[in-house]
Design an enzyme around this catalytic site. Structure first.
Site, PDB file in Angstrom:
ATOM      1  N   HIS A 198       0.838  -1.207   0.000  1.00 10.62           N
ATOM      2  CA  HIS A 198       0.000   0.000   0.000  1.00 10.62           C
ATOM      3  C   HIS A 198       0.871   1.254   0.000  1.00 10.62           C
ATOM      4  O   HIS A 198       1.855   1.318   0.729  1.00 10.62           O
ATOM      5  CB  HIS A 198      -0.854   0.060   1.273  1.00 10.62           C
ATOM      6  CG  HIS A 198      -1.985  -0.895   1.319  1.00 10.62           C
ATOM      7  ND1 HIS A 198      -1.817  -2.219   1.641  1.00 10.62           N
ATOM      8  CD2 HIS A 198      -3.310  -0.702   1.120  1.00 10.62           C
ATOM      9  CE1 HIS A 198      -3.006  -2.812   1.624  1.00 10.62           C
ATOM     10  NE2 HIS A 198      -3.923  -1.916   1.310  1.00 10.62           N
ATOM     11  N   ASN A 249       7.599  -5.327   3.292  1.00  6.33           N
ATOM     12  CA  ASN A 249       6.154  -5.187   3.457  1.00  6.33           C
ATOM     13  C   ASN A 249       5.720  -6.091   4.614  1.00  6.33           C
ATOM     14  O   ASN A 249       5.245  -7.186   4.420  1.00  6.33           O
ATOM     15  CB  ASN A 249       5.435  -5.584   2.169  1.00  6.33           C
ATOM     16  CG  ASN A 249       3.977  -5.196   2.182  1.00  6.33           C
ATOM     17  OD1 ASN A 249       3.522  -4.477   3.069  1.00  6.33           O
ATOM     18  ND2 ASN A 249       3.227  -5.682   1.208  1.00  6.33           N
TER      19      ASN A 249
END
Length: 117
Positions: free
Chosen positions: A79, A111
Site C-alpha cells: 500500500h 512489506n
C-alpha cells in the site's frame, strides 16, 4: 483541497475516499499517491479483514492490474496510502486496496517487516 494545482502530475488523477492518486496505465501502478491522515481517519469502523485487493473499476480492462500479476512473482502488494490510516469508514479502508490506484509491487521483507512491529 484536492486536486491541487501543486500536484506532481495530472495524469489520470483519481479521487478516492482515502486518497488521491495519479494512475500510470503503462506500468499499472500509481505515479504518486497523496493522502490526508487525521485523528478521525485513524480510528473507526473500517476493518481490514473485510477488505480485499481488487482491480480498479475505473481503469479499462487492458490496463488493469490484476491479482494474478502478483502470483508467484516474488513480490507482495504494498500500500502507498496505508490501510490502517483510513479506518474512518469501510469505504475508505476498501479504497486503499484498489490495485492500480494505491498498490505497487514490494519486496516481501519490506512489506511487513520491522516497521510493522
Amino acid at each position: 483541497h484536492y486536486p491541487s494545482s501543486r500536484l506532481p502530475s495530472f495524469e489520470n488523477v483519481v479521487i478516492r475516499p482515502a486518497f488521491v492518486s495519479s494512475l500510470n496505465l503503462r506500468t499499472r501502478i500509481p505515479n504518486w499517491v497523496s493522502e490526508r491522515i487525521s485523528v478521525a481517519s485513524l480510528s473507526g469502523p473500517g476493518n481490514r479483514q473485510r477488505s480485499n485487493f481488487h482491480p480498479d473499476p475505473d481503469v479499462p480492462d487492458p490496463f488493469q492490474a490484476k491479482l494474478e500479476d502478483y502470483a508467484r512473482s516474488g513480490y507482495t502488494r504494498g500500500h502507498l496510502a496505508a490501510a490502517g490510516a483510513h479506518k474512518d469508514s469501510q469505504e475508505s479502508m476498501d479504497s486503499t486496496f484498489a490495485l492500480n490506484a494505491n498498490i505497487l509491487p514490494q519486496e516481501g521483507s519490506q512489506n511487513g517487516g520491522d516497521w510493522l512491529r
